[in-house]
Scaffold this active site. Structure first.
Site, PDB file in Angstrom:
ATOM      1  N   GLY A   1      59.578  25.050  85.129  1.00 30.30           N
ATOM      2  CA  GLY A   1      58.660  25.548  84.102  1.00 30.30           C
ATOM      3  C   GLY A   1      59.354  26.040  82.853  1.00 30.30           C
ATOM      4  CB  SER A   2      61.235  25.401  80.679  1.00 27.09           C
ATOM      5  OG  SER A   2      61.292  24.158  81.357  1.00 27.09           O
ATOM      6  NE  ARG A   3      58.056  26.924  72.859  1.00 30.00           N
ATOM      7  CZ  ARG A   3      57.659  28.030  72.252  1.00 30.00           C
ATOM      8  NH1 ARG A   3      56.953  28.935  72.910  1.00 30.00           N
ATOM      9  NH2 ARG A   3      57.973  28.262  71.004  1.00 30.00           N
TER      10      ARG A   3
END
Length: 229
Positions: free
Chosen positions: A187-189
């Site tokens: 989970g990240s960006r």
């Protein structure tokens, strides 16, 4: 076989040890309870799916900037690139792609060029969909110099769950559009800082596919006056 390939994707080597850990834990859970064991099976399958690394068909037209990540466009706004890259402090158009724990997390180069700088900075772990994640969260930033001399920045940002950013490239590496350069676990960006004068071709809420979805396009250079025949 073709249908099987639709559901079963290659796994990136970074995921091997994690799947092994989940699988080992699942065997222990079966000893406690078959019901709990089957929950472990589901989590092991999810872990394998998280580290999937499917082939991507990257558009080949020169000047196209593609998405570096699977996910949803969460922000489009002006912002200065990370100071640690040593780029100009002039605000550029930043396009943020948020990756949930269900997206493929292998990151790909937005455009061909030379990696001139790679800068890691530790930080916090706010929800990656928040604007302040760009400034406060753990991140790894890359500056890519294109053949025409213009620069583009792409930044891996850890999220609320992610605790490990992986980068495969080093300065002076020559990259092709859509080439794998790293991943972020759980989970990240990804933020892309477009060169001056380049506008995004995507909208907030749009679904992106790493290495395939066109995010923006460099303006076509004028080759000089043309003679009408």
């Amino acid at each position: 076989m073709q249908m099987l390939g639709t559901f079963i994707k290659p796994m990136h080597p970074e995921g091997t040890k994690f799947v092994a850990i989940f699988a080992t834990a699942t065997l222990g859970l079966f000893l406690l309870s078959p019901v709990v064991g089957w929950i472990g099976v589901g989590l092991t399958i999810w872990c394998y799916y998280f580290f999937r690394d499917p082939k991507r068909i990257t558009p080949t037209r020169p000047g196209l900037i593609v998405s570096p990540a699977d996910g949803i466009v969460s922000l489009i706004e002006p912002a200065a690139p990370p100071a640690e890259l040593g780029m100009a402090e002039t605000p550029l158009t930043r396009v943020s792609v948020f990756m949930s724990v269900f997206n493929c997390h292998v990151n790909r180069t937005p455009i061909a060029g030379e990696i001139t700088s790679v800068a890691y900075r530790p930080g916090k772990f706010f929800n990656a969909s928040l604007d302040k994640a760009s400034a406060d969260n753990e991140r790894n930033s890359l500056c890519i110099r294109m053949p025409n001399g213009q620069e583009l920045a792409v930044v891996q940002i850890a999220g609320l769950v992610a605790r490990r950013i992986v980068c495969f490239v080093t300065p002076d590496a020559q990259m092709q559009t859509g080439e794998r350069f790293g991943l972020i676990r759980f989970g990240s960006r990804l933020d892309v800082y477009l060169p001056p004068g380049v506008s995004p071709l995507v909208s907030i809420g749009q679904t992106m596919i790493a290495g395939e979805t066109v995010l923006a396009e460099m303006p076509v250079e004028d080759d000089g006056p043309r003679t009408e025949l």
